[in-house]
Design an enzyme around this catalytic site. Structure first.
Site, PDB file in Angstrom:
ATOM      1  N   TYR A  85      70.292 -80.913 -82.305  1.00  0.00           N
ATOM      2  CA  TYR A  85      69.136 -81.264 -83.131  1.00  0.00           C
ATOM      3  C   TYR A  85      69.485 -82.364 -84.126  1.00  0.00           C
ATOM      4  O   TYR A  85      68.596 -82.957 -84.727  1.00  0.00           O
ATOM      5  CB  TYR A  85      68.627 -80.063 -83.939  1.00  0.00           C
ATOM      6  CG  TYR A  85      68.148 -78.881 -83.156  1.00  0.00           C
ATOM      7  CD1 TYR A  85      68.010 -78.883 -81.776  1.00  0.00           C
ATOM      8  CD2 TYR A  85      67.817 -77.706 -83.829  1.00  0.00           C
ATOM      9  CE1 TYR A  85      67.572 -77.764 -81.098  1.00  0.00           C
ATOM     10  CE2 TYR A  85      67.373 -76.592 -83.152  1.00  0.00           C
ATOM     11  CZ  TYR A  85      67.261 -76.619 -81.790  1.00  0.00           C
ATOM     12  OH  TYR A  85      66.833 -75.503 -81.133  1.00  0.00           O
ATOM     13  N   ASP A  86      70.772 -82.584 -84.346  1.00  0.00           N
ATOM     14  CA  ASP A  86      71.269 -83.590 -85.288  1.00  0.00           C
ATOM     15  C   ASP A  86      70.721 -83.358 -86.701  1.00  0.00           C
ATOM     16  O   ASP A  86      70.338 -84.298 -87.392  1.00  0.00           O
ATOM     17  CB  ASP A  86      70.915 -85.001 -84.796  1.00  0.00           C
ATOM     18  CG  ASP A  86      71.681 -86.079 -85.549  1.00  0.00           C
ATOM     19  OD1 ASP A  86      72.802 -85.806 -86.018  1.00  0.00           O
ATOM     20  OD2 ASP A  86      71.140 -87.192 -85.690  1.00  0.00           O
TER      21      ASP A  86
END
Length: 104
Positions: free
Chosen positions: A49-50
């Site tokens: 998802y960073d």
């Protein structure tokens, strides 16, 4: 929103959580802080998802004790073997600014 389930290992996990899949930047961090302020205690993130860093920042800024928040994260597929999984977990711990992850 305070219902919990007991996992097989005896840990208590909130039944309802706040997913962070599309959350990024300052607006994402604010959304996570708002979720915590209205009672969410399970925050779900993932390496892919960073946004683990903003999850960690939001938790740190929430004023809540870390042990009162259940954090889940996921490893990316490139960390599928044992050694790389440990490395991925260590990296997530740094990004999340915590000593432990409740569920990987």
């Amino acid at each position: 929103m305070h219902e919990n389930i007991i996992l097989n290992n005896g840990l208590t996990m909130p039944f309802v959580g706040f997913g962070t899949w599309m959350l990024k930047g300052a607006a994402g961090k604010q959304a996570i802080r708002e979720a915590l302020s209205v009672g969410y205690r399970l925050i779900d993130t993932a390496h892919m998802y960073d946004n683990e860093a903003i999850v960690g920042q939001a938790v740190a800024e929430s004023g809540l004790r870390r042990e009162d928040i259940f954090i889940t994260t996921k490893l990316c597929q490139t960390r599928a073997c044992y050694e790389l999984a440990w490395q991925g977990i260590e990296e997530s711990l740094v990004r999340l600014q915590t000593d432990y992850i409740d569920l990987v």
